[in-house]
Design a protein around this motif. Structure first.
Motif, PDB file in Angstrom:
ATOM      1  N   ALA A 272      86.280 -12.214 -53.267  1.00 57.67           N
ATOM      2  CA  ALA A 272      85.700 -13.195 -54.181  1.00 57.67           C
ATOM      3  C   ALA A 272      86.736 -13.766 -55.144  1.00 57.67           C
ATOM      4  N   GLN A 273      87.620 -12.943 -55.666  1.00 52.04           N
ATOM      5  CA  GLN A 273      88.604 -13.433 -56.619  1.00 52.04           C
ATOM      6  C   GLN A 273      89.596 -14.380 -55.950  1.00 52.04           C
ATOM      7  N   THR A 274      89.972 -14.066 -54.707  1.00 52.09           N
ATOM      8  CA  THR A 274      90.860 -14.962 -53.955  1.00 52.09           C
ATOM      9  C   THR A 274      90.183 -16.305 -53.711  1.00 52.09           C
ATOM     10  N   CYS A 275      88.902 -16.259 -53.367  1.00 56.66           N
ATOM     11  CA  CYS A 275      88.154 -17.497 -53.133  1.00 56.66           C
ATOM     12  C   CYS A 275      88.049 -18.317 -54.421  1.00 56.66           C
ATOM     13  N   LYS A 276      87.752 -17.666 -55.531  1.00 64.45           N
ATOM     14  CA  LYS A 276      87.625 -18.380 -56.798  1.00 64.45           C
ATOM     15  C   LYS A 276      88.955 -19.040 -57.188  1.00 64.45           C
ATOM     16  N   ALA A 277      90.046 -18.335 -56.948  1.00 61.56           N
ATOM     17  CA  ALA A 277      91.364 -18.901 -57.262  1.00 61.56           C
ATOM     18  C   ALA A 277      91.648 -20.118 -56.385  1.00 61.56           C
ATOM     19  N   ARG A 278      91.251 -20.043 -55.123  1.00 56.13           N
ATOM     20  CA  ARG A 278      91.451 -21.171 -54.206  1.00 56.13           C
ATOM     21  C   ARG A 278      90.596 -22.369 -54.629  1.00 56.13           C
ATOM     22  N   ILE A 279      89.362 -22.117 -55.017  1.00 57.44           N
ATOM     23  CA  ILE A 279      88.483 -23.185 -55.486  1.00 57.44           C
ATOM     24  C   ILE A 279      89.075 -23.841 -56.732  1.00 57.44           C
ATOM     25  N   GLN A 280      89.637 -23.026 -57.612  1.00 60.85           N
ATOM     26  CA  GLN A 280      90.255 -23.558 -58.827  1.00 60.85           C
ATOM     27  C   GLN A 280      91.418 -24.492 -58.500  1.00 60.85           C
ATOM     28  N   LYS A 281      92.135 -24.208 -57.412  1.00 63.00           N
ATOM     29  CA  LYS A 281      93.243 -25.079 -57.010  1.00 63.00           C
ATOM     30  C   LYS A 281      92.750 -26.488 -56.701  1.00 63.00           C
ATOM     31  N   TYR A 282      91.575 -26.586 -56.070  1.00 66.23           N
ATOM     32  CA  TYR A 282      91.008 -27.909 -55.807  1.00 66.23           C
ATOM     33  C   TYR A 282      90.787 -28.662 -57.120  1.00 66.23           C
ATOM     34  N   LEU A 287      89.921 -32.515 -58.137  1.00 67.19           N
ATOM     35  CA  LEU A 287      88.534 -32.522 -57.688  1.00 67.19           C
ATOM     36  C   LEU A 287      87.625 -32.239 -58.874  1.00 67.19           C
ATOM     37  N   ASN A 288      86.639 -33.097 -59.102  1.00 64.98           N
ATOM     38  CA  ASN A 288      85.725 -32.891 -60.223  1.00 64.98           C
ATOM     39  C   ASN A 288      84.629 -31.886 -59.904  1.00 64.98           C
ATOM     40  N   THR A 289      84.045 -32.016 -58.715  1.00 65.38           N
ATOM     41  CA  THR A 289      82.860 -31.225 -58.386  1.00 65.38           C
ATOM     42  C   THR A 289      83.026 -30.530 -57.051  1.00 65.38           C
ATOM     43  N   PRO A 290      83.423 -29.256 -57.055  1.00 64.83           N
ATOM     44  CA  PRO A 290      83.444 -28.491 -55.810  1.00 64.83           C
ATOM     45  C   PRO A 290      82.035 -27.999 -55.492  1.00 64.83           C
ATOM     46  N   VAL A 291      81.528 -28.389 -54.338  1.00 63.93           N
ATOM     47  CA  VAL A 291      80.198 -27.965 -53.901  1.00 63.93           C
ATOM     48  C   VAL A 291      80.393 -26.883 -52.835  1.00 63.93           C
ATOM     49  N   LEU A 292      80.036 -25.658 -53.161  1.00 66.76           N
ATOM     50  CA  LEU A 292      80.295 -24.554 -52.248  1.00 66.76           C
ATOM     51  C   LEU A 292      79.230 -24.490 -51.163  1.00 66.76           C
ATOM     52  N   ALA A 293      79.670 -24.284 -49.937  1.00 70.74           N
ATOM     53  CA  ALA A 293      78.783 -24.028 -48.801  1.00 70.74           C
ATOM     54  C   ALA A 293      79.197 -22.674 -48.242  1.00 70.74           C
ATOM     55  N   LEU A 294      78.367 -21.669 -48.468  1.00 71.24           N
ATOM     56  CA  LEU A 294      78.743 -20.302 -48.103  1.00 71.24           C
ATOM     57  C   LEU A 294      78.430 -20.038 -46.637  1.00 71.24           C
ATOM     58  N   ILE A 295      79.468 -19.648 -45.883  1.00 72.93           N
ATOM     59  CA  ILE A 295      79.343 -19.381 -44.455  1.00 72.93           C
ATOM     60  C   ILE A 295      78.943 -17.923 -44.266  1.00 72.93           C
ATOM     61  N   PRO A 296      77.877 -17.651 -43.510  1.00 72.32           N
ATOM     62  CA  PRO A 296      77.505 -16.258 -43.257  1.00 72.32           C
ATOM     63  C   PRO A 296      78.459 -15.611 -42.264  1.00 72.32           C
ATOM     64  N   GLY A 297      78.421 -14.312 -42.209  1.00 75.66           N
ATOM     65  CA  GLY A 297      79.237 -13.594 -41.228  1.00 75.66           C
ATOM     66  C   GLY A 297      80.285 -12.708 -41.847  1.00 75.66           C
ATOM     67  N   GLY A 298      80.543 -12.901 -43.131  1.00 69.77           N
ATOM     68  CA  GLY A 298      81.475 -12.021 -43.814  1.00 69.77           C
ATOM     69  C   GLY A 298      80.810 -10.700 -44.158  1.00 69.77           C
ATOM     70  N   GLU A 299      81.622  -9.750 -44.614  1.00 74.17           N
ATOM     71  CA  GLU A 299      81.043  -8.450 -44.951  1.00 74.17           C
ATOM     72  C   GLU A 299      80.231  -8.475 -46.240  1.00 74.17           C
ATOM     73  N   VAL A 300      80.379  -9.549 -47.022  1.00 76.21           N
ATOM     74  CA  VAL A 300      79.600  -9.696 -48.254  1.00 76.21           C
ATOM     75  C   VAL A 300      78.396 -10.601 -47.964  1.00 76.21           C
ATOM     76  N   PRO A 301      77.175 -10.109 -48.152  1.00 76.75           N
ATOM     77  CA  PRO A 301      75.988 -10.954 -47.920  1.00 76.75           C
ATOM     78  C   PRO A 301      76.029 -12.193 -48.809  1.00 76.75           C
TER      79      PRO A 301
END
Length: 311
Positions: A272-282, A287-301
């Motif tokens: 999650a922290q790696t993902c948040k850091a990557r989103i912050q890079k956008y 980028l004004n508005t990052p709209v997250l689309a969460l892909i299922p299949g990872g170990e985190v529900p």
């Protein structure tokens, strides 16, 4: 956040959508491909989470008549006054023609004409006008919204980006890396809202994520508008083997030809922290508005990922 969530139905998304404002999320955006329509999830979210800004990303301009599109937008604007953003776009030949029996003709002009019609109609004006791609005679909303919604355009390359900046209230883009954002941003004014859907998988199993994401990417990137978008972004050479295999009908060959580095550039993954850091890079790149689309299949529900990624 993109709603509904990929791992559950719209009805099963109520509790998680209602939780979004308390977690710090500001927006809920729908999509319209071959699952839910673009308006119903937002109508429900207006009740379930009245603090959220609501947006469609996007509703095609060629699968509904102009008047019906105006009616649907007016309904949402009435349910969520000042909080609804209408996102429209050209879509693709498969969605418009093969799935909806429409005509995918002059996509830029059709989007421009629809935008101009909607701006008048949603202000409550009576519209009788012949546009390049359609004509409307005597349309007037029975109940125009007190606050007309902002309208944003799906825009990938300069011509549509310029239209979004000059005549709409913002631009929506898709499938790009943080490093791509400045090239898109330089085509629009600094005060134009730039929105992008970012596909995210909270998982440290890199190979599993790549395998899962490769199919999504290969399918999308071979849609002509996305192929041209990535050529414009500078990926023409690295993607050429994939394009060639797909054009030859070799789907498995196309999957194998998509480089890992492209998958990693276009899909946000890691803990999650790696993902948040990557989103912050956008965001850092414009980028004004990052709209997250969460892909299922990872170990985190997905429900836990929504909470772990909270801003």
């Amino acid at each position: 956040m993109t709603i509904p969530f990929y791992d559950r139905s719209l009805a099963g998304s109520k509790e998680l959508i209602a939780e979004l404002p308390a977690l710090g999320y500001t927006d809920a955006w729908s999509a319209e491909v071959n699952g839910v329509d673009g308006f119903t999830p937002l109508a429900l979210a207006a009740e379930w989470a009245p603090e959220l800004r609501l947006g469609s990303a996007i509703v095609p301009v060629s699968t509904r008549g102009p008047g019906l599109l105006a009616m649907s937008a007016a309904t949402l604007a009435d349910l969520a006054p000042g909080r609804f953003v209408l996102g429209i776009g050209a879509s693709s030949p498969a969605i418009v023609e093969q799935w909806n029996a429409g005509e995918f003709v002059k996509p830029y002009a059709r989007t421009r004409d629809t935008l101009r019609f909607l701006k008048k109609a949603l202000r409550g004006e009576k519209v009788s006008e012949t546009y390049e791609t359609f004509a409307v005679k005597g349309f007037k909303l029975e109940r125009a919204p007190k606050t007309p919604p902002k309208i944003v355009l799906a825009a990938l390359r300069p011509r549509m980006l310029h239209l979004a900046a000059e005549e709409a209230d913002g631009a929506i883009t898709n499938w790009l890396s943080p490093e791509d954002v400045p090239k898109v941003r330089e085509e629009i004014a600094p005060d134009t809202e730039l929105i992008a859907r970012l596909f995210v998988c909270v998982s440290e199993d890199t190979e599993k994520v790549r395998e899962m994401a490769r199919w999504m990417l290969t399918t999308y990137l071979n849609v002509p508008v996305y192929a041209e978008f990535h050529r414009w972004l500078g990926r023409g050479e690295i993607l050429k083997p994939m394009f060639d295999a797909w054009a030859a009908g070799d789907r498995q060959g196309a999957l194998k030809a998509l480089p890992d580095e492209v998958v990693d550039e276009l899909v946000v993954h890691g803990d999650a922290q790696t993902c948040k850091a990557r989103i912050q890079k956008y965001v850092d790149q414009g980028l004004n508005t990052p709209v997250l689309a969460l892909i299922p299949g990872g170990e985190v529900p997905i429900a836990q990922a929504v909470r772990d990624l909270a801003p």
